[in-house]
Motif scaffolding. Sequence first.
Motif, PDB file in Angstrom:
ATOM      1  N   PHE A  97      47.627  34.229  34.615  1.00 46.95           N
ATOM      2  CA  PHE A  97      47.370  34.161  36.057  1.00 46.95           C
ATOM      3  C   PHE A  97      48.649  34.464  36.841  1.00 46.95           C
ATOM      4  O   PHE A  97      48.615  35.177  37.857  1.00 46.95           O
ATOM      5  CB  PHE A  97      46.829  32.786  36.433  1.00 46.95           C
ATOM      6  CG  PHE A  97      46.514  32.645  37.904  1.00 46.95           C
ATOM      7  CD1 PHE A  97      45.573  33.461  38.505  1.00 46.95           C
ATOM      8  CD2 PHE A  97      47.171  31.706  38.683  1.00 46.95           C
ATOM      9  CE1 PHE A  97      45.280  33.346  39.862  1.00 46.95           C
ATOM     10  CE2 PHE A  97      46.889  31.582  40.038  1.00 46.95           C
ATOM     11  CZ  PHE A  97      45.946  32.400  40.626  1.00 46.95           C
ATOM     12  N   ALA A  98      49.779  33.929  36.378  1.00 49.76           N
ATOM     13  CA  ALA A  98      51.047  34.234  37.032  1.00 49.76           C
ATOM     14  C   ALA A  98      51.339  35.725  36.975  1.00 49.76           C
ATOM     15  O   ALA A  98      51.821  36.319  37.957  1.00 49.76           O
ATOM     16  CB  ALA A  98      52.181  33.441  36.375  1.00 49.76           C
ATOM     17  N   ALA A  99      51.043  36.360  35.829  1.00 52.80           N
ATOM     18  CA  ALA A  99      51.268  37.804  35.703  1.00 52.80           C
ATOM     19  C   ALA A  99      50.409  38.577  36.698  1.00 52.80           C
ATOM     20  O   ALA A  99      50.873  39.550  37.315  1.00 52.80           O
ATOM     21  CB  ALA A  99      50.962  38.249  34.275  1.00 52.80           C
ATOM     22  N   VAL A 100      49.162  38.156  36.876  1.00 53.45           N
ATOM     23  CA  VAL A 100      48.274  38.827  37.832  1.00 53.45           C
ATOM     24  C   VAL A 100      48.815  38.681  39.253  1.00 53.45           C
ATOM     25  O   VAL A 100      48.879  39.655  40.017  1.00 53.45           O
ATOM     26  CB  VAL A 100      46.848  38.252  37.737  1.00 53.45           C
ATOM     27  CG1 VAL A 100      45.963  38.807  38.859  1.00 53.45           C
ATOM     28  CG2 VAL A 100      46.230  38.579  36.385  1.00 53.45           C
ATOM     29  N   MET A 101      49.215  37.475  39.628  1.00 55.88           N
ATOM     30  CA  MET A 101      49.715  37.253  40.983  1.00 55.88           C
ATOM     31  C   MET A 101      51.032  37.992  41.220  1.00 55.88           C
ATOM     32  O   MET A 101      51.262  38.546  42.309  1.00 55.88           O
ATOM     33  CB  MET A 101      49.903  35.753  41.216  1.00 55.88           C
ATOM     34  CG  MET A 101      48.622  34.936  41.124  1.00 55.88           C
ATOM     35  SD  MET A 101      47.364  35.450  42.325  1.00 55.88           S
ATOM     36  CE  MET A 101      48.087  34.874  43.847  1.00 55.88           C
ATOM     37  N   ILE A 102      51.894  38.021  40.216  1.00 56.04           N
ATOM     38  CA  ILE A 102      53.187  38.703  40.367  1.00 56.04           C
ATOM     39  C   ILE A 102      52.999  40.211  40.466  1.00 56.04           C
ATOM     40  O   ILE A 102      53.634  40.880  41.286  1.00 56.04           O
ATOM     41  CB  ILE A 102      54.114  38.342  39.197  1.00 56.04           C
ATOM     42  CG1 ILE A 102      54.535  36.873  39.297  1.00 56.04           C
ATOM     43  CG2 ILE A 102      55.356  39.242  39.185  1.00 56.04           C
ATOM     44  CD1 ILE A 102      55.221  36.354  38.056  1.00 56.04           C
ATOM     45  N   VAL A 137      39.894  42.971  38.915  1.00 55.92           N
ATOM     46  CA  VAL A 137      39.085  41.894  39.506  1.00 55.92           C
ATOM     47  C   VAL A 137      38.036  41.395  38.519  1.00 55.92           C
ATOM     48  O   VAL A 137      37.842  40.186  38.346  1.00 55.92           O
ATOM     49  CB  VAL A 137      38.421  42.384  40.809  1.00 55.92           C
ATOM     50  CG1 VAL A 137      37.403  41.358  41.304  1.00 55.92           C
ATOM     51  CG2 VAL A 137      39.483  42.632  41.880  1.00 55.92           C
ATOM     52  N   ILE A 138      37.352  42.318  37.847  1.00 49.72           N
ATOM     53  CA  ILE A 138      36.310  41.917  36.898  1.00 49.72           C
ATOM     54  C   ILE A 138      36.927  41.180  35.711  1.00 49.72           C
ATOM     55  O   ILE A 138      36.414  40.141  35.268  1.00 49.72           O
ATOM     56  CB  ILE A 138      35.518  43.146  36.416  1.00 49.72           C
ATOM     57  CG1 ILE A 138      34.800  43.804  37.596  1.00 49.72           C
ATOM     58  CG2 ILE A 138      34.506  42.737  35.351  1.00 49.72           C
ATOM     59  CD1 ILE A 138      33.867  42.878  38.345  1.00 49.72           C
ATOM     60  N   LEU A 139      38.030  41.692  35.189  1.00 46.08           N
ATOM     61  CA  LEU A 139      38.693  41.024  34.066  1.00 46.08           C
ATOM     62  C   LEU A 139      39.148  39.620  34.460  1.00 46.08           C
ATOM     63  O   LEU A 139      38.966  38.652  33.703  1.00 46.08           O
ATOM     64  CB  LEU A 139      39.889  41.845  33.596  1.00 46.08           C
ATOM     65  CG  LEU A 139      39.584  43.093  32.764  1.00 46.08           C
ATOM     66  CD1 LEU A 139      40.845  43.920  32.567  1.00 46.08           C
ATOM     67  CD2 LEU A 139      38.987  42.710  31.417  1.00 46.08           C
ATOM     68  N   VAL A 145      38.047  32.839  35.871  1.00 44.80           N
ATOM     69  CA  VAL A 145      37.255  32.089  36.855  1.00 44.80           C
ATOM     70  C   VAL A 145      36.020  31.455  36.224  1.00 44.80           C
ATOM     71  O   VAL A 145      35.767  30.254  36.378  1.00 44.80           O
ATOM     72  CB  VAL A 145      36.844  32.998  38.031  1.00 44.80           C
ATOM     73  CG1 VAL A 145      35.956  32.229  39.013  1.00 44.80           C
ATOM     74  CG2 VAL A 145      38.075  33.528  38.748  1.00 44.80           C
ATOM     75  N   LEU A 146      35.236  32.241  35.492  1.00 48.00           N
ATOM     76  CA  LEU A 146      33.982  31.734  34.925  1.00 48.00           C
ATOM     77  C   LEU A 146      34.156  30.527  34.000  1.00 48.00           C
ATOM     78  O   LEU A 146      33.286  29.641  33.986  1.00 48.00           O
ATOM     79  CB  LEU A 146      33.250  32.861  34.186  1.00 48.00           C
ATOM     80  CG  LEU A 146      32.624  33.942  35.078  1.00 48.00           C
ATOM     81  CD1 LEU A 146      31.918  34.989  34.228  1.00 48.00           C
ATOM     82  CD2 LEU A 146      31.638  33.310  36.067  1.00 48.00           C
ATOM     83  N   LEU A 324      43.356  33.604  44.142  1.00 50.54           N
ATOM     84  CA  LEU A 324      42.846  34.842  43.560  1.00 50.54           C
ATOM     85  C   LEU A 324      41.892  35.539  44.521  1.00 50.54           C
ATOM     86  O   LEU A 324      41.932  36.771  44.666  1.00 50.54           O
ATOM     87  CB  LEU A 324      42.149  34.547  42.235  1.00 50.54           C
ATOM     88  CG  LEU A 324      41.581  35.751  41.485  1.00 50.54           C
ATOM     89  CD1 LEU A 324      42.694  36.732  41.110  1.00 50.54           C
ATOM     90  CD2 LEU A 324      40.841  35.305  40.221  1.00 50.54           C
ATOM     91  N   PHE A 325      41.047  34.761  45.191  1.00 51.97           N
ATOM     92  CA  PHE A 325      40.110  35.331  46.171  1.00 51.97           C
ATOM     93  C   PHE A 325      40.881  36.008  47.304  1.00 51.97           C
ATOM     94  O   PHE A 325      40.547  37.128  47.717  1.00 51.97           O
ATOM     95  CB  PHE A 325      39.197  34.228  46.717  1.00 51.97           C
ATOM     96  CG  PHE A 325      38.246  34.699  47.777  1.00 51.97           C
ATOM     97  CD1 PHE A 325      37.115  35.436  47.443  1.00 51.97           C
ATOM     98  CD2 PHE A 325      38.486  34.413  49.119  1.00 51.97           C
ATOM     99  CE1 PHE A 325      36.240  35.879  48.427  1.00 51.97           C
ATOM    100  CE2 PHE A 325      37.621  34.845  50.107  1.00 51.97           C
ATOM    101  CZ  PHE A 325      36.489  35.580  49.763  1.00 51.97           C
TER     102      PHE A 325
END
Length: 362
Positions: A97-102, A137-139, A145-146, A324-325
Motif C-alpha cells: 500500500f505504501a508503494a502504491v501511495m508513493i 485501481v483494479i489490482l 480492499v476486498l 486510496l479512494f
Amino acid sequence: MRVPSWTTYTPILAAVMLVLTWGRYPPAVVLVLVAVLLMGAVVSAVHHAEVVAHKVGEPFGSLLLAVAVTIIEVGLIVTLMVTSKGDTSGLARDTVFAAVMITVNGIMGLSLLVSARRHRLAVFNPEGTASALTTVVILATICLVLPAFTTSESGPEYSGTQLAFVAVASLVLYGMFVVTQTGQYRDFFLPVGRDGVTLDQDGDGHADPPTRRATLTSLGLLVVSLVSVVGLAKVESPSIEKAVDAVGFPNAVVGVVIALLVLAPESIAAVRAAARERVQVSLNLALGSAMASIGLTIPAIAIASIWLDGPLALGLDSVQIVLLFMTVIVSVLTVLPGRSKPLQGGVHLVVLAAFVFLTIAP
C-alpha cells in the motif's frame, strides 16, 4: 583507456559491504557507511537503468526497472517476514500500500510538478496512462480492499481459495497489461510533444544508443545495484525498527520506510525524465511500479504464505481505504485531459503527505 566511473565502482562496493554485513548486527559507524553505499547504489541503479532504457527504448526501459525492483522487493518482504521477531502479518499489505501511495501520488505528483513548472504544462498520452491507471485501481481493489469485507475468514484476510484466485487474477491482469504496453498499442506509452506527436526513440533527440557491450555491462551493474539496495536496506532494517519503536510510531511506518528505500531508483529516474519533458516515461515508471508492486508481490507472498507461519492480513483499514479512494479520484481527473498544470502535481503530493502523516499518527 577509459577509466570506469564511480557508478561502476559503487555497486561493487555496495555488494561487498552486503556480503560483509549480511546476518550481522554492525556497529553505528558501519551502519553509517552502509547508508552511504545504499544511497550510492540507488543513484547508480538509476544511471544504469537509463543506459539500458536508452538502448531498448520505451516502454521497455520503464518496464524493466519496475519489474526488477519489484522482484527484489518481494525477496525483502519475505526475508523480513521470516526473520523479524515482531508481528509481520500486515507487513506485505503495509509495504504494498505504501508503494502504491508513493508511486501514484509521490512519483507521479512530483514528476507532474517538476515538468509543469519548468515547461508550463506537463504533457502525456491520456490513453496509455488511463489504461495503466485502470489496471492499478483494479489490482489495488481486489488485493487490498476486498479482504476487509470478505467473511470466509475473520479479520482482513482471504481464505486459501480466495487468495489463490486473487493471485492468479493479479498475474493474468498484469500479463495482459504488459502485452498491451509492449505490443500493438505500444505507441500509447511513448513520450509525446505538445502537438501530441510521439517523440524520438533515442531519448534526448541526438545521442546515439549505447553499444551492446555497454548495455550488457549496465544491465549487470543494474542487477547488482538493485540487489545491494534491497540487501543493505535489510541490514539497516533492525535499526529502522528500533528507531520506529523508540519514537512510538506504529509498525506500519516500517513498511513506508521500506517502500521509500526500494522505490528510490524509480523516483529519481522519473523526476529526471520529467525535467527533460518526457512525462510519459515518468508516468510509465510510477504506474508501472504500482502495478508490478501489487500484481507481482501479492501472488509471490501468496505462494510464500504456504511455508510462512501466522496469518496474512491484506485488507486495508477504513482510513487507508479513504486515502486510496481519494488517490483514485485525483488520478482520474489528472489523467483524462492528457496535460497537467503544477496544481495537479501539488494535489497528489498533498495526498501523499496525508498518507504519511496518518500512518505516523493514525
